[in-house]
Design a protein around this motif. Structure first.
Motif, PDB file in Angstrom:
ATOM      1  N   LEU A 115       0.821  -1.221   0.000  1.00  0.00           N
ATOM      2  CA  LEU A 115       0.000   0.000   0.000  1.00  0.00           C
ATOM      3  C   LEU A 115       0.848   1.260   0.000  1.00  0.00           C
ATOM      4  N   ASP A 116       2.062   1.180   0.549  1.00  0.00           N
ATOM      5  CA  ASP A 116       2.952   2.339   0.578  1.00  0.00           C
ATOM      6  C   ASP A 116       3.559   2.634  -0.788  1.00  0.00           C
ATOM      7  N   ARG A 117       3.281   1.805  -1.769  1.00  0.00           N
ATOM      8  CA  ARG A 117       3.738   2.049  -3.132  1.00  0.00           C
ATOM      9  C   ARG A 117       2.684   2.792  -3.959  1.00  0.00           C
ATOM     10  N   LEU A 118       1.566   3.171  -3.312  1.00  0.00           N
ATOM     11  CA  LEU A 118       0.430   3.704  -4.058  1.00  0.00           C
ATOM     12  C   LEU A 118       0.009   5.149  -3.756  1.00  0.00           C
ATOM     13  N   TYR A 145      13.972  -7.890  -6.202  1.00  0.00           N
ATOM     14  CA  TYR A 145      12.731  -7.129  -6.224  1.00  0.00           C
ATOM     15  C   TYR A 145      11.703  -7.948  -5.460  1.00  0.00           C
ATOM     16  N   VAL A 146      11.098  -7.338  -4.436  1.00  0.00           N
ATOM     17  CA  VAL A 146      10.214  -8.060  -3.526  1.00  0.00           C
ATOM     18  C   VAL A 146       8.774  -7.617  -3.730  1.00  0.00           C
ATOM     19  N   SER A 147       7.932  -8.576  -4.079  1.00  0.00           N
ATOM     20  CA  SER A 147       6.498  -8.323  -4.233  1.00  0.00           C
ATOM     21  C   SER A 147       5.791  -9.628  -3.876  1.00  0.00           C
ATOM     22  N   THR A 148       5.453  -9.774  -2.594  1.00  0.00           N
ATOM     23  CA  THR A 148       4.929 -11.039  -2.085  1.00  0.00           C
ATOM     24  C   THR A 148       3.435 -11.182  -2.402  1.00  0.00           C
ATOM     25  N   PRO A 149       2.897 -12.390  -2.324  1.00  0.00           N
ATOM     26  CA  PRO A 149       1.457 -12.565  -2.542  1.00  0.00           C
ATOM     27  C   PRO A 149       0.601 -11.680  -1.640  1.00  0.00           C
ATOM     28  N   ASP A 150       0.961 -11.538  -0.361  1.00  0.00           N
ATOM     29  CA  ASP A 150       0.179 -10.671   0.531  1.00  0.00           C
ATOM     30  C   ASP A 150       0.247  -9.215   0.088  1.00  0.00           C
ATOM     31  N   MET A 151       1.432  -8.748  -0.301  1.00  0.00           N
ATOM     32  CA  MET A 151       1.565  -7.381  -0.808  1.00  0.00           C
ATOM     33  C   MET A 151       0.712  -7.174  -2.061  1.00  0.00           C
ATOM     34  N   LEU A 152       0.735  -8.163  -2.934  1.00  0.00           N
ATOM     35  CA  LEU A 152       0.007  -8.040  -4.195  1.00  0.00           C
ATOM     36  C   LEU A 152      -1.499  -8.044  -3.980  1.00  0.00           C
ATOM     37  N   ARG A 153      -1.968  -8.877  -3.079  1.00  0.00           N
ATOM     38  CA  ARG A 153      -3.411  -8.884  -2.800  1.00  0.00           C
ATOM     39  C   ARG A 153      -3.851  -7.527  -2.231  1.00  0.00           C
ATOM     40  N   ALA A 154      -3.054  -6.991  -1.313  1.00  0.00           N
ATOM     41  CA  ALA A 154      -3.400  -5.692  -0.729  1.00  0.00           C
ATOM     42  C   ALA A 154      -3.364  -4.594  -1.790  1.00  0.00           C
ATOM     43  N   GLY A 155      -2.338  -4.601  -2.635  1.00  0.00           N
ATOM     44  CA  GLY A 155      -2.233  -3.588  -3.673  1.00  0.00           C
ATOM     45  C   GLY A 155      -3.336  -3.699  -4.699  1.00  0.00           C
ATOM     46  N   ALA A 156      -3.642  -4.930  -5.142  1.00  0.00           N
ATOM     47  CA  ALA A 156      -4.691  -5.124  -6.138  1.00  0.00           C
ATOM     48  C   ALA A 156      -6.050  -4.675  -5.599  1.00  0.00           C
ATOM     49  N   ARG A 157      -6.319  -4.990  -4.335  1.00  0.00           N
ATOM     50  CA  ARG A 157      -7.594  -4.602  -3.729  1.00  0.00           C
ATOM     51  C   ARG A 157      -7.732  -3.081  -3.693  1.00  0.00           C
ATOM     52  N   ARG A 158      -6.659  -2.386  -3.316  1.00  0.00           N
ATOM     53  CA  ARG A 158      -6.717  -0.930  -3.225  1.00  0.00           C
ATOM     54  C   ARG A 158      -6.854  -0.295  -4.610  1.00  0.00           C
ATOM     55  N   ILE A 159      -6.130  -0.798  -5.582  1.00  0.00           N
ATOM     56  CA  ILE A 159      -6.230  -0.269  -6.945  1.00  0.00           C
ATOM     57  C   ILE A 159      -7.642  -0.466  -7.483  1.00  0.00           C
ATOM     58  N   GLU A 161     -10.389  -0.611  -5.665  1.00  0.00           N
ATOM     59  CA  GLU A 161     -11.233   0.360  -4.973  1.00  0.00           C
ATOM     60  C   GLU A 161     -11.137   1.744  -5.591  1.00  0.00           C
ATOM     61  N   LEU A 162      -9.951   2.105  -6.073  1.00  0.00           N
ATOM     62  CA  LEU A 162      -9.724   3.424  -6.660  1.00  0.00           C
ATOM     63  C   LEU A 162     -10.299   3.542  -8.066  1.00  0.00           C
ATOM     64  N   GLY A 163     -10.645   2.431  -8.676  1.00  0.00           N
ATOM     65  CA  GLY A 163     -11.165   2.466 -10.035  1.00  0.00           C
ATOM     66  C   GLY A 163     -10.100   2.686 -11.088  1.00  0.00           C
ATOM     67  N   VAL A 164      -8.843   2.386 -10.748  1.00  0.00           N
ATOM     68  CA  VAL A 164      -7.727   2.509 -11.684  1.00  0.00           C
ATOM     69  C   VAL A 164      -7.488   1.133 -12.310  1.00  0.00           C
ATOM     70  N   ARG A 165      -7.133   1.090 -13.593  1.00  0.00           N
ATOM     71  CA  ARG A 165      -6.868  -0.179 -14.263  1.00  0.00           C
ATOM     72  C   ARG A 165      -5.436  -0.622 -13.977  1.00  0.00           C
ATOM     73  N   LEU A 188      -9.285  -8.393  -9.506  1.00  0.00           N
ATOM     74  CA  LEU A 188      -9.063  -7.697 -10.767  1.00  0.00           C
ATOM     75  C   LEU A 188     -10.384  -7.637 -11.520  1.00  0.00           C
ATOM     76  N   ASP A 189     -10.613  -6.523 -12.194  1.00  0.00           N
ATOM     77  CA  ASP A 189     -11.816  -6.369 -13.006  1.00  0.00           C
ATOM     78  C   ASP A 189     -11.493  -6.649 -14.470  1.00  0.00           C
ATOM     79  N   ASP A 190     -12.507  -7.065 -15.202  1.00  0.00           N
ATOM     80  CA  ASP A 190     -12.348  -7.264 -16.644  1.00  0.00           C
ATOM     81  C   ASP A 190     -12.390  -5.919 -17.364  1.00  0.00           C
ATOM     82  N   PRO A 191     -11.642  -5.769 -18.455  1.00  0.00           N
ATOM     83  CA  PRO A 191     -10.692  -6.751 -18.957  1.00  0.00           C
ATOM     84  C   PRO A 191      -9.355  -6.649 -18.207  1.00  0.00           C
ATOM     85  N   SER A 192      -8.776  -7.788 -17.863  1.00  0.00           N
ATOM     86  CA  SER A 192      -7.457  -7.757 -17.249  1.00  0.00           C
ATOM     87  C   SER A 192      -6.419  -7.361 -18.299  1.00  0.00           C
ATOM     88  N   VAL A 193      -5.416  -6.605 -17.866  1.00  0.00           N
ATOM     89  CA  VAL A 193      -4.411  -6.042 -18.778  1.00  0.00           C
ATOM     90  C   VAL A 193      -3.031  -6.515 -18.328  1.00  0.00           C
TER      91      VAL A 193
END
Length: 300
Positions: A115-118, A145-159, A161-165, A188-193
């Motif tokens: 989340l601190d990357r956003l 380069y560190v991007s763990t599954p927990d980090m990714l789930r948190a980041g994807a959820r926040r993105i 929520e923001l309505g950003v692709r 992730l929302d469709d269409p995935s990119v």
């Protein structure tokens, strides 16, 4: 698989690598990055992918003020281009190879939570932001380069929520596998990119067979692009289009137009346009790119 008829060209303007001292054309200041974005758009890029750098040192930065200035400068020109902001900064970890916990972390590390990357994405709400879909031995040495599954789930959820692709950056097959898991979990929302990133040591090699294998792994109805670094950048424009994908060029990934000839971002886009049209495809406009990627329309 069939040739892409309407090709989105993305220009990755500056990146975070140690390239400033290698070419005078790598943009550093917000003014330079914004000017390069406009020039790339004028040359045919529908999307610009943006990192920022410390204006004094050229070092990579996560400062939201710098992102804000770049985006504002682009918009002030009235240029129609899709904005793609990196959200990959903050994942660098350097360790001592003999005593990994000694002096942890070592200089050169910049490791924060997902989340601190956003913050800049939350403030600016760009059309697209990147999500680097896994950890990686990044080049030789002891840089991870560190991007763990927990980090990714948190980041994807926040993105979401923001309505950003999110553009799902996959540097290896396991990254693509996990991105599909995010999709299965409803994060992730469709269409995935997807962006298939080739040739970065030690991720997926810039090998046509590897690219074709990764393309066959993509979710149905997803959108995708691919790039390769260095001298493989322009051959990869053709590889991607022939396999049904979109393309990325720019000084983040390659500094040369030809042997011994330093490129500008606009020149790399112009070369990609020529290759695209030579294959028999056409170059997508920003509005066409928005339609293809399922993005919001630009304000009138």
């Amino acid at each position: 698989m069939s040739i892409t008829e309407n090709v989105i060209i993305t220009c990755a303007l500056t990146g975070a690598g140690d390239t400033v001292r290698k070419s005078p054309h790598v943009p550093v200041t917000p003014e330079q990055i914004a000017r390069n974005a406009v020039e790339a758009a004028d040359a045919g890029a529908a999307v610009v992918h943006i990192h920022v750098r410390d204006p004094e040192t050229g070092a990579p930065s996560r400062d939201p003020k710098l992102y804000r200035e770049v985006v504002e400068r682009i918009k002030e020109t009235g240029t129609d281009v899709v904005i793609n902001l990196t959200a990959g900064m903050g994942g660098d970890l350097v360790v001592d190879p003999d005593q990994p916990l000694a002096g942890f972390p070592l200089p050169g590390s910049d490791l924060v939570g997902g989340l601190d990357r956003l913050p800049h994405v939350e403030e600016l709400l760009p059309d697209i932001c990147t999500l680097d879909c896994g950890s990686l031995n990044f080049g030789d040495g002891s840089n991870l380069y560190v991007s763990t599954p927990d980090m990714l789930r948190a980041g994807a959820r926040r993105i979401q929520e923001l309505g950003v692709r999110p553009e799902l950056e996959c540097f290896d097959t396991g990254h693509l596998w996990f991105a599909k898991q995010l999709l299965a979990e409803g994060l992730l929302d469709d269409p995935s990119v997807f962006q298939l990133c080739m040739g970065i040591p030690w991720g997926a090699p810039a090998d046509p067979g590897v690219l074709q294998s990764m393309v066959t792994m993509l979710p149905e109805n997803s959108r995708w692009a691919s790039f390769a670094i260095g001298r493989m950048q322009m051959p990869w424009v053709a590889q991607s289009i022939l396999l049904g994908g979109h393309v990325r060029v720019g000084l983040e990934d390659n500094l040369y137009l030809g042997k011994g000839t330093k490129a500008t971002n606009a020149q790399l886009v112009e070369r990609a346009v020529t290759l695209t049209e030579s294959i028999g495809a056409r170059v997508a406009s920003p509005d066409e790119a928005r339609d293809i990627l399922g993005l919001r329309k630009a304000a009138a």
